[in-house]
Motif scaffolding. Structure first.
Motif, PDB file in Angstrom:
ATOM      1  N   ALA A  74     -38.010 -26.133  47.189  1.00 26.40           N
ATOM      2  CA  ALA A  74     -38.491 -24.750  47.171  1.00 26.40           C
ATOM      3  C   ALA A  74     -38.116 -24.091  45.848  1.00 26.40           C
ATOM      4  N   LEU A  75     -38.668 -22.922  45.608  1.00 26.21           N
ATOM      5  CA  LEU A  75     -38.533 -22.240  44.324  1.00 26.21           C
ATOM      6  C   LEU A  75     -37.471 -21.141  44.370  1.00 26.21           C
ATOM      7  N   HIS A  76     -37.012 -20.747  43.180  1.00 23.37           N
ATOM      8  CA  HIS A  76     -35.980 -19.716  43.021  1.00 23.37           C
ATOM      9  C   HIS A  76     -36.494 -18.605  42.108  1.00 23.37           C
ATOM     10  N   VAL A  77     -36.041 -17.393  42.383  1.00 23.67           N
ATOM     11  CA  VAL A  77     -36.189 -16.273  41.450  1.00 23.67           C
ATOM     12  C   VAL A  77     -34.771 -15.846  41.104  1.00 23.67           C
ATOM     13  N   THR A  78     -34.429 -15.918  39.823  1.00 25.99           N
ATOM     14  CA  THR A  78     -33.078 -15.550  39.395  1.00 25.99           C
ATOM     15  C   THR A  78     -33.131 -14.378  38.432  1.00 25.99           C
ATOM     16  N   ASP A 176     -45.900 -22.486  40.630  1.00 22.31           N
ATOM     17  CA  ASP A 176     -45.299 -23.772  40.980  1.00 22.31           C
ATOM     18  C   ASP A 176     -44.000 -24.049  40.237  1.00 22.31           C
ATOM     19  N   ALA A 177     -43.347 -23.003  39.719  1.00 19.43           N
ATOM     20  CA  ALA A 177     -42.089 -23.190  38.983  1.00 19.43           C
ATOM     21  C   ALA A 177     -41.146 -22.031  39.295  1.00 19.43           C
ATOM     22  N   ASP A 178     -39.853 -22.267  39.092  1.00 28.31           N
ATOM     23  CA  ASP A 178     -38.865 -21.211  39.290  1.00 28.31           C
ATOM     24  C   ASP A 178     -39.139 -20.046  38.337  1.00 28.31           C
ATOM     25  N   VAL A 179     -38.738 -18.848  38.762  1.00 29.14           N
ATOM     26  CA  VAL A 179     -38.887 -17.640  37.957  1.00 29.14           C
ATOM     27  C   VAL A 179     -37.492 -17.196  37.533  1.00 29.14           C
ATOM     28  N   ALA A 180     -37.285 -17.017  36.236  1.00 25.35           N
ATOM     29  CA  ALA A 180     -35.967 -16.619  35.720  1.00 25.35           C
ATOM     30  C   ALA A 180     -36.103 -15.363  34.868  1.00 25.35           C
ATOM     31  N   GLY A 181     -35.002 -14.596  34.781  1.00 28.62           N
ATOM     32  CA  GLY A 181     -34.958 -13.454  33.880  1.00 28.62           C
ATOM     33  C   GLY A 181     -35.406 -12.141  34.472  1.00 28.62           C
ATOM     34  N   LEU A 182     -35.428 -12.004  35.797  1.00 32.13           N
ATOM     35  CA  LEU A 182     -35.800 -10.729  36.419  1.00 32.13           C
ATOM     36  C   LEU A 182     -34.650  -9.739  36.224  1.00 32.13           C
ATOM     37  N   ALA A 183     -34.921  -8.608  35.595  1.00 34.70           N
ATOM     38  CA  ALA A 183     -33.898  -7.599  35.302  1.00 34.70           C
ATOM     39  C   ALA A 183     -34.139  -6.364  36.160  1.00 34.70           C
TER      40      ALA A 183
END
Length: 191
Positions: A74-78, A176-183
């Motif tokens: 499964a995917l992540h949002v960081t 279809d990929a993790d999402v990074a950098g949500l501020a």
């Protein structure tokens, strides 16, 4: 249009079945490691959450067989919760803030009919760590509405920036990929 998902559990051999399905186009999604209908996603960092998806057309001329679902992680949002220095009073503690994602078009309520659960699979949330970082795990591809909770009193979520877009005002799209950098910015300053 609000979707009402029908949920069924596979047998020990991995086979699943839906009965009395009306003709139309459907997406069959499998997910492991999660809570049941109406529940929350597993804790942040849960590495064992897997998912799969397949589109199916039902014509009404006969049963649809041979649908195969290959599970993948499964995917992540960081990201990070940034809290402005307060104008007055005590500062806000990051660990009281929860960042969540509500799958667009999915109802929150749940019910069961003849052993098939309906609805309630759309919301995942996680508390920020002491340093403000968070890892929202267990997401499937789709569009989400970001939710920020645990903020009380004079505090409010001012923005949630990702690649130059404020996803408090727009959909958070997970492909279809993790999402990074949500501020995520939280403040007690009002315009």
């Amino acid at each position: 249009q609000t979707l009402t998902p029908a949920v069924t559990l596979p047998g020990r051999d991995g086979r699943f079945r839906y009965i009395n399905v009306a003709p139309g186009r459907y997406t069959i999604t499998a997910r492991t490691g999660g809570a049941g209908p109406g529940g929350r996603a597993p804790a942040a960092g849960a590495a064992d959450v897997l998912w799969a998806s397949a589109d199916v057309s039902v014509s009404g001329d006969g049963d649809v067989t041979g649908v195969s679902l290959a599970l993948r992680p499964a995917l992540h949002v960081t990201g990070r919760v940034q809290i402005d220095a307060p104008l007055e009073g005590a500062p806000l503690v990051p660990t009281t803030i929860r960042v969540g994602a509500l799958r667009e078009g999915m109802p929150l309520g749940a019910s069961t009919i003849n052993g098939t659960a309906l609805g309630g699979l759309g919301l995942q949330s996680v508390a920020a760590r002491a340093d403000g970082t968070f890892d929202l795990a267990g997401l499937l591809p789709g569009s989400y509405r970001l939710t920020i909770s645990g903020i009380t009193g004079r505090w409010w979520a001012r923005s949630a920036m990702l690649d130059g877009h404020d996803v408090l005002d727009e959909s958070l799209v997970v492909a279809d990929a993790d999402v990074a950098g949500l501020a995520v910015r939280v403040t007690d300053r009002h315009s």
